[in-house]
Design an enzyme around this catalytic site. Structure first.
Site, PDB file in Angstrom:
ATOM      1  N   LYS A   1       2.338  -9.551   7.565  1.00  0.00           N
ATOM      2  CA  LYS A   1       1.785  -9.517   6.212  1.00  0.00           C
ATOM      3  C   LYS A   1       1.037 -10.791   5.854  1.00  0.00           C
ATOM      4  O   LYS A   1       0.218 -10.804   4.946  1.00  0.00           O
ATOM      5  CB  LYS A   1       2.887  -9.207   5.209  1.00  0.00           C
ATOM      6  CG  LYS A   1       3.393  -7.780   5.397  1.00  0.00           C
ATOM      7  CD  LYS A   1       4.356  -7.342   4.337  1.00  0.00           C
ATOM      8  CE  LYS A   1       4.691  -5.865   4.480  1.00  0.00           C
ATOM      9  NZ  LYS A   1       5.387  -5.549   5.754  1.00  0.00           N
TER      10      LYS A   1
HETATM   11  C1  PLP Z   1       5.509  -4.385   6.272  1.00  0.00           C
HETATM   12  C2  PLP Z   1       5.962  -4.298   7.671  1.00  0.00           C
HETATM   13  C3  PLP Z   1       5.784  -3.136   8.426  1.00  0.00           C
HETATM   14  C4  PLP Z   1       5.181  -1.877   7.849  1.00  0.00           C
HETATM   15  O1  PLP Z   1       3.843  -2.029   7.468  1.00  0.00           O
HETATM   16  P1  PLP Z   1       3.201  -1.019   6.422  1.00  0.00           P
HETATM   17  O2  PLP Z   1       1.857  -1.550   6.171  1.00  0.00           O
HETATM   18  O3  PLP Z   1       4.080  -1.033   5.224  1.00  0.00           O
HETATM   19  O4  PLP Z   1       3.201   0.303   7.097  1.00  0.00           O
HETATM   20  C5  PLP Z   1       6.202  -3.148   9.736  1.00  0.00           C
HETATM   21  N1  PLP Z   1       6.789  -4.237  10.277  1.00  0.00           N
HETATM   22  C6  PLP Z   1       6.972  -5.366   9.578  1.00  0.00           C
HETATM   23  C7  PLP Z   1       7.633  -6.522  10.231  1.00  0.00           C
HETATM   24  C8  PLP Z   1       6.555  -5.437   8.261  1.00  0.00           C
HETATM   25  O5  PLP Z   1       6.742  -6.570   7.576  1.00  0.00           O
END
Ligand code: PLP
Length: 513
Positions: free
Chosen positions: A111
């Site tokens: 993120k």
């Molecule tokens: C947020 C997240 C996901 C999922 O991503 P989305 O965009 O919500 O589908 C998968 N793995 C990790 C480590 C995340 O932080």
């Protein structure tokens, strides 16, 4: 005209800057642009380019009302020395496949890619009055510069990683504040410490009694509360906005790394321009994999997007049956960022796959809200089937995946990535199509689950788990995680869901301009 409107209606047309500022549309829909894909990225121009160069090219196509100078400033600031790999998202071979490592940012999760950009993009949306629409300009007294007028308060519900990545992106960013809610007891101890130790005068963090979906629904209600919006603006010139992956300023930076992965394969002469690739994406809110779909629409040759779920396999059931049904048990797993029953960004995929049928989307979303369930028409379902495939991993399959990946390839993965690894290995590979697994978190964010999977005997304390995993594998924990052990906890509030609105009011008062 490259404007943005809601997935549920085209009445309000916004520029990308306005859409970023606003976050979510007034009718509860998500912002989409009908010109997505009008500009195709020339793949010949991205080979051998840096991450930053590719980011400028791709974001330039997605955010046409930002100047190249603005984008260059945002990209330069976001993807700099805070990243522990100069390639930002390095692509590594894994047996016959590839892994795109998205976790080298300041909080060790994917993120960061988006949330290091979002505050910078947002800071460019407070344009001089004459650049705003007429109504906006009139609201501002002429002698006060626009950028000291209002403060944006970011409001986020997090299932773990978003919260910290958003806090890190927005802490002490000018004219912003940020409030983060997380479900009590449903994020890992390390994730919790990452958030509750966050520094910055404009940040607030609070645990809520409920799961992520409860918290996210409450945040959506707060956004829709016009009375609250009025009073926040009157009391402290604060406007609420979102850092969840529903914000296009969050979504679009994620499109970049799909092109970067492709460029790296071109550079390494694994593929030629035009050859197809597949991506396997650990999925929760459908943001990451949606960005891959946007990349495809912008000309990236993607044959399949493989959606990987954990035990909360609502998306996988939807892709298999055409019925989305959130009326099911909610499981707390070792992959908390994928523990989601309402995948908000799916709405955008449905919008594009239905050729912009806002009426259909409105009625599906109404069904979802009223009954927790919707079913897409057969034609739409088969169109989706052409592009998306899916699978899911149980908790024991996640552990085996971490174990086997280490034993077979000496490559350490976290539980989220492990869902993708399991699913990818269950799908038959076409030897001519390279497959890229998106790795979304450092294994050291989840040292206990990783250590258990490796069958280590583990101490009670998560930091000692990190050390045990490091000893057993000869790998090194990121320093920003290891040092949390001694960082002071600043935020200890735990409130019921109904208390969230009040908390927002108080946070807006506290974080004064
Ligand atoms: C947020 C997240 C996901 C999922 O991503 P989305 O965009 O919500 O589908 C998968 N793995 C990790 C480590 C995340 O932080």
């Amino acid at each position: 005209m490259n404007t943005f409107h809601s997935t549920r209606g085209i009445a309000d047309q916004l520029t990308s800057k306005q859409a970023i500022r606003k976050g979510i549309a007034s009718d509860g829909g998500l912002f989409v642009s009908d010109s997505l894909g009008d500009v195709q990225i020339d793949l010949d121009t991205i080979t051998d380019k840096s991450y930053q160069d590719i980011a400028r090219i791709v974001l330039g196509a997605l955010l046409p009302d930002f100047t190249q100078t603005e984008l260059a400033e945002c990209v330069g600031g976001a993807y700099g020395p805070k990243w522990t790999d100069s390639g930002i998202t390095p692509l590594k071979p894994l047996a016959d496949d590839y892994v795109l490592e998205l976790f080298h940012g300041p909080t060790s999760a994917f993120k960061d890619v988006a949330l290091q950009m979002l505050p910078r993009l947002m800071s460019k949306t407070n344009a001089a009055p004459n650049e705003n629409d007429a109504q906006d300009a009139k609201a501002r007294p002429e002698d006060v510069p626009a950028d000291t007028q209002e403060r944006i308060m970011i409001l986020t519900a997090t299932s773990g990683d978003t919260g910290k990545a958003a806090l890190a992106g927005f802490a002490d960013a000018p004219n912003t504040a940020i409030t983060v809610f997380y479900p009590q007891g449903q994020v890992s101890p390390i994730q919790q410490l990452q958030m509750t130790t966050q520094l910055g005068g404009n940040v607030a963090v609070c645990a809520v009694k409920g799961n992520f979906d409860d918290a996210q629904s409450a945040v959506k209600d707060i956004f829709a509360d016009r009375e609250l919006a009025r009073s926040l603006h009157a009391d402290s010139r604060t406007v609420l906005s979102s850092a969840n992956s529903i914000n296009i300023g969050r979504l679009f930076p994620q499109v970049v790394y799909y092109f970067v992965a492709y460029a790296r394969l071109l550079t390494d002469q694994v593929i030629n321009v035009g050859d197809e690739v597949e991506f396997c994406v650990p999925t929760g809110n459908f943001g990451d994999v949606l960005a891959g779909y946007y990349a495809k629409r912008m000309g990236l040759p993607v044959s399949k997007l493989i959606v990987a779920s954990d035990t909360n396999n609502v998306l996988c059931d939807f892709l298999t049956t055409g019925v989305y049904d959130r009326n099911r048990p909610f499981y707390t797993t070792n992959s908390p960022s994928m523990d989601i029953l309402i995948s908000s960004n799916l709405e955008r995929m449905l919008y594009y796959m239905s050729d912009g049928d806002t009426e259909l989307i409105s009625s599906l979303m109404k069904d979802l809200k009223e009954t927790g369930r919707f079913e897409v028409p057969a034609g739409l379902r088969s169109a989706i089937d052409e592009i998306f495939s899916c699978g899911w991993a149980s908790e024991s399959q996640v552990k085996s995946a971490i174990h086997d990946c280490w034993e077979q390839h000496h490559y350490l993965i976290d539980p989220h990535t492990a869902c993708g690894y399991h699913v990818m290995n269950g799908v038959e590979a076409d030897p001519l199509t390279p497959r890229i697994l998106l790795s979304t978190a450092s294994p050291y964010k989840f040292p206990r689950a990783v250590g258990e999977s490796l069958q280590l005997s583990l101490p009670d304390n998560d930091f000692q788990c990190m050390d045990a995993v490091a000893d057993a594998t000869g790998t090194t924990p990121p320093s920003q995680l290891r040092f949390l052990e001694t960082a002071p906890v600043r935020f200890k509030d735990v409130i019921p869901i109904e208390g969230m609105k009040d908390f927002v009011r108080k946070a807006a008062k506290k974080a004064d301009l």
